[in-house]
Write a protein that holds these residues in place. Sequence first.
Motif, mmCIF file in Angstrom:
data_model
loop_
_atom_site.group_PDB
_atom_site.id
_atom_site.type_symbol
_atom_site.label_atom_id
_atom_site.label_comp_id
_atom_site.label_asym_id
_atom_site.label_seq_id
_atom_site.Cartn_x
_atom_site.Cartn_y
_atom_site.Cartn_z
ATOM 1 N N ASP A 126 22.905 -41.189 -52.262
ATOM 2 C CA ASP A 126 21.835 -40.418 -51.624
ATOM 3 C C ASP A 126 20.514 -40.790 -52.297
ATOM 4 O O ASP A 126 20.489 -41.142 -53.478
ATOM 5 C CB ASP A 126 22.058 -38.907 -51.833
ATOM 6 N N MET A 127 19.413 -40.681 -51.552
ATOM 7 C CA MET A 127 18.119 -40.996 -52.166
ATOM 8 C C MET A 127 17.401 -39.692 -52.489
ATOM 9 O O MET A 127 17.240 -38.825 -51.637
ATOM 10 C CB MET A 127 17.272 -41.856 -51.228
ATOM 11 N N VAL A 154 20.681 -44.968 -49.554
ATOM 12 C CA VAL A 154 19.882 -44.324 -48.500
ATOM 13 C C VAL A 154 18.436 -44.773 -48.675
ATOM 14 O O VAL A 154 17.945 -44.825 -49.805
ATOM 15 C CB VAL A 154 19.933 -42.782 -48.622
ATOM 16 N N GLN A 156 14.351 -44.040 -47.175
ATOM 17 C CA GLN A 156 13.600 -42.980 -46.491
ATOM 18 C C GLN A 156 12.434 -43.577 -45.710
ATOM 19 O O GLN A 156 11.527 -44.181 -46.295
ATOM 20 C CB GLN A 156 13.079 -41.988 -47.543
ATOM 21 N N ARG A 180 22.011 -45.995 -45.246
ATOM 22 C CA ARG A 180 21.705 -44.828 -44.410
ATOM 23 C C ARG A 180 20.198 -44.792 -44.328
ATOM 24 O O ARG A 180 19.515 -44.887 -45.348
ATOM 25 C CB ARG A 180 22.216 -43.540 -45.043
ATOM 26 N N ILE A 185 13.708 -36.208 -47.050
ATOM 27 C CA ILE A 185 13.511 -34.750 -47.071
ATOM 28 C C ILE A 185 12.395 -34.327 -48.025
ATOM 29 O O ILE A 185 11.809 -33.253 -47.880
ATOM 30 C CB ILE A 185 14.828 -34.021 -47.412
ATOM 31 N N TYR A 186 12.077 -35.180 -49.005
ATOM 32 C CA TYR A 186 11.086 -34.777 -50.015
ATOM 33 C C TYR A 186 9.678 -35.001 -49.478
ATOM 34 O O TYR A 186 9.389 -36.063 -48.926
ATOM 35 C CB TYR A 186 11.298 -35.580 -51.305
ATOM 36 N N ARG A 197 3.957 -36.213 -38.544
ATOM 37 C CA ARG A 197 5.257 -36.298 -37.880
ATOM 38 C C ARG A 197 5.429 -37.628 -37.135
ATOM 39 O O ARG A 197 6.432 -38.319 -37.297
ATOM 40 C CB ARG A 197 5.399 -35.101 -36.911
ATOM 41 N N ALA A 221 20.609 -41.593 -39.667
ATOM 42 C CA ALA A 221 20.782 -40.192 -40.050
ATOM 43 C C ALA A 221 19.594 -39.368 -39.562
ATOM 44 O O ALA A 221 18.587 -39.252 -40.254
ATOM 45 C CB ALA A 221 20.931 -40.084 -41.568
ATOM 46 N N HIS A 223 18.514 -36.015 -36.507
ATOM 47 C CA HIS A 223 18.839 -35.153 -35.356
ATOM 48 C C HIS A 223 17.681 -35.160 -34.380
ATOM 49 O O HIS A 223 17.612 -34.344 -33.476
ATOM 50 C CB HIS A 223 19.070 -33.710 -35.816
ATOM 51 N N MET A 266 24.927 -36.978 -39.082
ATOM 52 C CA MET A 266 24.211 -35.692 -38.982
ATOM 53 C C MET A 266 24.713 -34.715 -40.032
ATOM 54 O O MET A 266 25.813 -34.869 -40.567
ATOM 55 C CB MET A 266 24.405 -35.099 -37.587
ATOM 56 N N VAL A 270 24.087 -28.782 -37.898
ATOM 57 C CA VAL A 270 22.840 -29.098 -37.199
ATOM 58 C C VAL A 270 23.134 -29.916 -35.925
ATOM 59 O O VAL A 270 23.815 -30.935 -35.986
ATOM 60 C CB VAL A 270 21.874 -29.897 -38.115
ATOM 61 N N GLN A 312 12.916 -24.669 -39.052
ATOM 62 C CA GLN A 312 14.156 -25.093 -38.394
ATOM 63 C C GLN A 312 15.212 -23.997 -38.477
ATOM 64 O O GLN A 312 15.940 -23.741 -37.520
ATOM 65 C CB GLN A 312 14.660 -26.390 -39.024
ATOM 66 N N LYS A 315 14.221 -21.290 -36.108
ATOM 67 C CA LYS A 315 14.504 -21.745 -34.733
ATOM 68 C C LYS A 315 16.002 -21.638 -34.421
ATOM 69 O O LYS A 315 16.414 -21.212 -33.347
ATOM 70 C CB LYS A 315 14.064 -23.217 -34.593
ATOM 71 N N THR A 322 19.042 -24.323 -29.226
ATOM 72 C CA THR A 322 18.430 -25.611 -29.601
ATOM 73 C C THR A 322 19.194 -26.285 -30.749
ATOM 74 O O THR A 322 18.929 -27.421 -31.068
ATOM 75 C CB THR A 322 16.956 -25.437 -30.063
ATOM 76 N N ASN A 323 20.092 -25.552 -31.387
ATOM 77 C CA ASN A 323 20.715 -26.115 -32.583
ATOM 78 C C ASN A 323 22.081 -25.495 -32.849
ATOM 79 O O ASN A 323 22.275 -24.812 -33.837
ATOM 80 C CB ASN A 323 19.790 -25.882 -33.783
#
Length: 325
Positions: A126-127, A154, A156, A180, A185-186, A197, A221, A223, A266, A270, A312, A315, A322-323
């Motif tokens: 993972d990164m 991974v 980013q 990946r 996320i950071y 965005r 990776a 959604h 995913m 989610v 999120q 939501k 939606t999720n």
Amino acid sequence: MVGLFSRMIVGMTIRMPRWFVGWVSRRYVAGPSLDDAVRVMKRLESEGACFTIDVLGEEISTMAEATYFLEEYKRVIAAITENSLDANLSIKPTAFGLLLDKEKGMSNIESLVRMAADHNMFVRLDMEDHRVTSDTIQVMLDMHDSGLTNVGVVLQGRLFRTIDDIEQVKTKLGPSADYRICKGIYLEPEEIAHTSRQDIIDATNACIDSMLDAGAYVGIASHDHPIIAHALNSLETRSMGPECIDPRPGVPDERPHKGPGYEFQMLLGVRGPLRRRLRNKGHRTRVYIPYGDKWYEYSIRRLQENPTIGTQIAKAFIMPWTNRP
Ligand code: FDA
């Protein structure tokens, strides 16, 4: 406005009692124990998904904690094998001591990757945040140098450097690279990362294309519809897809437990319907299964690091259609 709303949700959530945070995170975390992760994977197996398992926890403060992660991941390898699950491992290099004692951290990771190789299993690094980007890529390259090819990293999309990293890795590993790719996320500083965005989406899509053109294996990776639509289009224009033999020159004949050059990935809980739609069209789909007794710290830290997750989560509860998990 959205930022303010997100921060409000995050501010409220982290003041809530532990049971409430547990209730919110229940759909995103398999549970506190390895048995919980196995139970969730057995349930999701019927939809044809495969898995990657993450033992929750990251940056540690003593090397004794690194030993805990090493031993726990060994138990995960045993559980995957015993239960004949189509699953691999996702590990956070700092949980193995990379920032505390680089040499010992590397040797911990190598010992796990070697054990996984003995079980024909893949390990994804993972990164984490930008402090460890170079070291994490280097760990992966060192493993390949020492003959351990069952490991991939991974990257980013939001980081400016990523497109160059793909080129660098290409010169060293060629089509043996296994990535990946995600947005990241950071929330990194604007000096080193895209922050809007649309820029993040565009940069991530450019990375997907660059990885595909390098002949690498690509775990997409996300959604997010614009990323998935772009990836599907990029695969099609390269004659890649379900039931196709990967047509790119020089790619390995067989990648055990992998798709035809790519897969979709995913997070647990989610956008399940989207995942199932991709699966029903024949794409390989992998679900990221986090478990562990550090679920509370993990949930709070994620919320503090990236308050947009607050929106999120809100939501998911206010507009559950939606999720769905
Ligand atoms: P986006 O955030 O726009 O999400 C699209 C939609 O999906 C949202 O509108 C919402 O409906 C839903 N959604 C997404 N995330 C949600 C959540 N947490 N809760 C509820 N709903 C949610 N990052 C990193 O820095 N290092 C890593 O190693 C990894 N590893 C990783 C593995 C896998 C399998 C995935 C899917 C993701 C990661 N990530 C990661 C996280 C990644 O960088 C990114 O932060 C999230 O995937 C969210 O980005 P999306 O592309 O999904 O878009």
